[in-house]
Design an enzyme around this catalytic site. Sequence first.
Site, mmCIF file in Angstrom:
data_model
loop_
_atom_site.group_PDB
_atom_site.id
_atom_site.type_symbol
_atom_site.label_atom_id
_atom_site.label_comp_id
_atom_site.label_asym_id
_atom_site.label_seq_id
_atom_site.Cartn_x
_atom_site.Cartn_y
_atom_site.Cartn_z
ATOM 1 N N SER A 182 3.367 6.408 -0.602
ATOM 2 C CA SER A 182 3.803 5.202 0.107
ATOM 3 C C SER A 182 5.157 5.353 0.790
ATOM 4 O O SER A 182 5.496 4.546 1.664
ATOM 5 C CB SER A 182 3.859 4.015 -0.852
ATOM 6 O OG SER A 182 4.865 4.201 -1.829
ATOM 7 N N LYS A 216 10.621 1.416 -3.058
ATOM 8 C CA LYS A 216 10.448 0.982 -1.661
ATOM 9 C C LYS A 216 11.821 0.894 -0.994
ATOM 10 O O LYS A 216 12.858 0.962 -1.633
ATOM 11 C CB LYS A 216 9.764 -0.389 -1.587
ATOM 12 C CG LYS A 216 8.418 -0.500 -2.288
ATOM 13 C CD LYS A 216 7.315 0.287 -1.589
ATOM 14 C CE LYS A 216 6.006 0.181 -2.364
ATOM 15 N NZ LYS A 216 4.946 1.029 -1.768
#
Length: 462
Positions: free
Chosen positions: A270, A338
């Site tokens: 990701s 993230k």
Amino acid sequence: MRNHQLPHTLLILTLAATTLPACDKAKQTKPDQPAKQAPANLPPIVRHAPAKTQLLATLDTQTSGVGQTIMSELLARGQNCGELDPKTAIQSVSFVWAGPSVWRLDIRGSLAPKQAGCLLGMHTDDSGLTADGQLRLANAEPTGVALMTPDYSVAKGEANRELVASFVAASKGAEATAAIRWTPAGAPAILDVKRVGLDTLFRFHFSDESQRPKFVANLQRFFDKAPQGVSPTYELVDETNAVHVTVDEPSLAWFVRRGLVQFLNHPSGSMLPTIRVGEHLAVVREPLMLEPAAPGDIILFDFPQKSAKAYLARQPDNQKHCVQQSTLTSTTPPQFIKRVVAVAGQTVKMRENRLIVDGEEVPTKFIRKEQTGRYLFPHRAIVEETLGESTYRVQHNGRNDSFGPLEVPLGHVFVLGDNRGSSSDSRCWGTVPRDHIRGRAEAIIWPASDDGLDWHRLGEDL
């Protein structure tokens, strides 16, 4: 990548052990002052380390859990590298880091340079230099192989006196030790770590006195969440800009791993291309984060199950597949990595893959187009974005993604994965409460991924 402060502090960590070894306070010297004479019994890699060395580390691959992991990973790649005896091929690993272009890794054991090159997936010429001229493989003293940057041999000399003294003290009776002189951006300096009876004393120093109350407040919040049986204490001292933290034996491993720096493996794609699948990261934990997470920072956080469920309940059914049910319902929320792209009060939206914050498109620069080998999305674009002080690369898989607008609520941050077409993030399940943030990713510490070992990424800032 952010601009980091120059390293000016000392931290001694014992890896793969439950306690720190006893160590005496080193005599204070100027950080880059070289030792006049290093102890004769030091390993050559330590004795001849550059004066600006920021990290000295050694791992016993036969007894250390961390060392065994590294050895297993290397030997698993060596099925076509000739016969290798796991007990003698790699007995220990030592590492010296003085910057991205000045470092050396020594692998002690029976490996020859050609075998090591095969294990590491490197092709070298007769002099041991890789085709791109960035790395060199050579014999190490007394046995084994050395992998280094060409600039290392030019920079080598007597190592910093304070760092060597700390390394010697920390090495006594330890399976794996490291002496580190490094300060993450915005974090306090750790002057020393030493044993006091059965306790361990950490002495923190602040270049700016205004940092101290922030650090104390962080410590108090952190200690309030300590698990049962953990009882660290801290005190403000008369010494200028200092805080002492005393940690008892049962609390030590918890404090180092959860309160200082955590090393973790990133298992997903990701965050491509910034973080590859399987790479290991150094994450500065909450107490050391004196400045709140800002746009551009890569953060570690507990998945916000409560707010995510409320957010998803307001979305159409066809938008609820982007997060696994187990992520929403597990007893212990999983942790995500993230990038923060917006904070409270800011409005975020995306239009055809363009990130827009508060009505302004985030500056971007096209880098290249790559083949994916997929039928639906045969190409991906690599694009460079700049948010605040951070410039980083993201990838788009061919879809034209759009989202929002959404205003970030008070006390929250909006996060995205750098792999925009393959990331479960705030576009799917909403924003992250700040009290769920557990740390900030600072650097890549082990560049092993599904794509192999890429030594050029070792120590790369995030």
